[in-house]
Design a protein around this motif. Structure first.
Motif, PDB file in Angstrom:
ATOM      1  N   VAL A 148       0.821  -1.211   0.000  1.00 30.91           N
ATOM      2  CA  VAL A 148       0.000   0.000   0.000  1.00 30.91           C
ATOM      3  C   VAL A 148       0.856   1.263   0.000  1.00 30.91           C
TER       4      VAL A 148
ATOM      5  N   LEU B 193      -2.627   1.018   9.073  1.00 32.32           N
ATOM      6  CA  LEU B 193      -2.539  -0.056   8.090  1.00 32.32           C
ATOM      7  C   LEU B 193      -1.482  -1.081   8.495  1.00 32.32           C
TER       8      LEU B 193
ATOM      9  N   VAL C 179      -2.352  -1.129  -3.813  1.00 31.16           N
ATOM     10  CA  VAL C 179      -3.438  -0.201  -3.484  1.00 31.16           C
ATOM     11  C   VAL C 179      -2.875   1.148  -3.043  1.00 31.16           C
TER      12      VAL C 179
ATOM     13  N   MET D  89      -3.986   4.689  -1.083  1.00 32.92           N
ATOM     14  CA  MET D  89      -4.947   5.488  -0.321  1.00 32.92           C
ATOM     15  C   MET D  89      -4.696   6.940  -0.733  1.00 32.92           C
TER      16      MET D  89
ATOM     17  N   VAL E 117      -9.365  -2.122   1.402  1.00 39.93           N
ATOM     18  CA  VAL E 117      -8.220  -2.614   0.630  1.00 39.93           C
ATOM     19  C   VAL E 117      -8.516  -4.019   0.106  1.00 39.93           C
TER      20      VAL E 117
ATOM     21  N   CYS F  28     -11.251  -3.981  -2.660  1.00 38.82           N
ATOM     22  CA  CYS F  28     -10.752  -3.510  -3.956  1.00 38.82           C
ATOM     23  C   CYS F  28      -9.926  -4.582  -4.658  1.00 38.82           C
TER      24      CYS F  28
END
Length: 211
Positions: A4, A21, A49, A51, A114, A117
């Motif tokens: 991420v 996270l 991913v 953010m 997360v 997705c």
């Protein structure tokens, strides 16, 4: 483990999101203060991913989402925003973002988004759904005036589920088919409608009252 990146111009907020996270077992591979820096990171980093904040200096989240989705379509983007950013966030969804969360979301919601997705879902935080959906419906044709949609009944069922933000696994369970069959159907649907991804399909389903 999902890789991420957190893109947020306020360092305290950015670090806080990254800590949440990490505490939930996700790997935060980079933190960026704006979209421009995020794009530079993507040139050398593998990211699953992102953010993404909306309002940032140099390059905002909307512009960054547009560029990233075009150049790195496999990277999922979740918009992190405030109620005042609704218009920007809706545009980001149209540009390929796969989710929409408030900055006040707790760590469980962040991690859940997360995971959703990555499975093909479109997580939108409950508190803002009522604000986002009307904007997606703006200027949409009325149901009795809906355009002709070149999909089979089964494809319409799947498009409806995508519009509801369901993952391939959830669609498969609801419609009693395999995940692989769902994926194949979605590929055909995207080709028929000349769309690039399921986010566009989800917005299309909402706008055209597919139900």
């Amino acid at each position: 483990m999902a890789r991420v990146m957190v893109v947020e111009d306020q360092s305290i907020v950015r670090q806080g999101i990254a800590m949440m996270l990490k505490a939930q077992g996700l790997e935060v591979v980079a933190e960026a203060e704006n979209g421009k820096v995020a794009i530079e990171y993507l040139k050398t980093l593998s990211v699953d991913v992102i953010m993404m904040d909306i309002r940032m200096p140099e390059m905002n989240g909307l512009e960054a989402t547009r560029i990233i989705h075009k150049q790195w379509p496999q990277t999922k983007i979740i918009i992190l925003t405030t109620f005042n950013d609704d218009e920007y966030a809706v545009e980001a969804l149209k540009e390929g973002a796969c989710g929409y969360l408030l900055k006040t979301a707790d760590s469980d919601k962040l991690v859940s988004a997360v995971k959703s997705c990555l499975k093909g879902g479109m997580p939108i935080q409950e508190e803002v759904t009522a604000r986002v959906i009307p904007k997606l419906l703006y200027n949409a044709p009325k149901k009795e005036e809906a355009i002709q949609i070149p999909l089979t009944p089964r494809e319409l069922d799947i498009a409806k589920c995508v519009g509801m933000g369901k993952t391939n696994k959830e669609i498969a369970q609801e419609l009693f088919m395999s995940v692989g069959t769902v994926k194949n159907h979605i590929t055909v649907i995207l080709q028929k409608l000349e769309m690039r991804d399921r986010t566009q399909l989800a917005i299309y389903a909402v706008k055209n009252h597919i139900s």
